[in-house]
Design an enzyme around this catalytic site. Sequence first.
Site, PDB file in Angstrom:
ATOM      1  N   LYS A  76      14.616 -52.248 -28.319  1.00  0.00           N
ATOM      2  CA  LYS A  76      15.956 -52.535 -28.835  1.00  0.00           C
ATOM      3  C   LYS A  76      16.942 -52.596 -27.686  1.00  0.00           C
ATOM      4  CE  LYS A  76      19.649 -50.832 -31.904  1.00  0.00           C
ATOM      5  NZ  LYS A  76      20.025 -49.863 -32.950  1.00  0.00           N
ATOM      6  N   ASP A  81      18.306 -43.338 -34.548  1.00  0.00           N
ATOM      7  CA  ASP A  81      18.445 -43.576 -33.114  1.00  0.00           C
ATOM      8  C   ASP A  81      18.948 -42.293 -32.456  1.00  0.00           C
ATOM      9  OD1 ASP A  81      18.044 -46.100 -34.218  1.00  0.00           O
ATOM     10  OD2 ASP A  81      19.496 -47.095 -32.907  1.00  0.00           O
ATOM     11  N   LYS A 114      15.176 -47.867 -26.674  1.00  0.00           N
ATOM     12  CA  LYS A 114      16.442 -48.585 -26.780  1.00  0.00           C
ATOM     13  C   LYS A 114      17.230 -48.406 -25.492  1.00  0.00           C
ATOM     14  CE  LYS A 114      20.738 -48.178 -29.536  1.00  0.00           C
ATOM     15  NZ  LYS A 114      21.330 -47.491 -30.709  1.00  0.00           N
TER      16      LYS A 114
END
Length: 292
Positions: free
Chosen positions: A237, A138, A201
Amino acid sequence: MDRYHKVLAESKVTADDAVVATEVAKIVGNASQYAVPEVYEFLLSSIDLTTLSTEDSQNSVTAFTQKVNDFDNEYPQYRNVAAICVYSNFAEVVKTTLEVTGVDVAVVAGGFPSSQTFTAVKVADVALAVAGGADEVDVVMNLGYFRDENYEDLCDELIELKHTAKDARVKVILETGALKTAENIRKASILAMYSEADFIKTSTGKIYPGASLEAAYVMCQCIKEYFEKTGRRVGFKAAGGIRTAEDAVRYYAIVKETLGDEWLCHDLFRIGASSLANNLLAAITGEEKKVF
């Protein structure tokens, strides 16, 4: 007009905050239909179980990972979490401690949470994390580049990080709490996807406000449009402040109603959380649980 400004200009995703709020209210108003054990179980198995504390250590991360091992033994009837998410320097600790299959090793890397460091440092961080066993990485979009509309450097950096990660999934964190508006979130979502992100995300869960349903809706609309244009599915996400089963169900509803059942799988839907796992397990079993 460069290619990035061109693709942004071509997008038909709404950037009107009032329209987004209205659409989200409609979806959330009907979300209670998804508050059922089957959905709770799916949500539990979609969690990136996360520890990102200043006080994390080899011993604490080992103990954190062991909880996932123990869950497999204590609750074999339920699918385990999707991943364990830690700082990049702990990838090897999780990899060597994890005893169960089907749970990925995820890390935050690349100058997390601000993305304010040299690209070379970000590349090295991602490379070392993957070498240490990370299956997923990430990284935070450089919002300095974004604010200056320096989309070439922004996207080139993300593409380089994706290539450095090799076969590991890359989730690009937009930090929607800093972006604030539907227009900014729309632009950032599109730029991340055209930079080869596997997931987009919402948030780091650190400096700025975390996930919001409005941000999720815009991001999912962008994912839908991108898929229709390219045929490539990008995951979503949500992270930052999602603590209750009711919260999680609302994000489930956004994804289901916007993207459809094809996105309701662990390769395309995740929630980054810590306390949420215990709360979902309590909703499933009807008893207060402190497993994670």
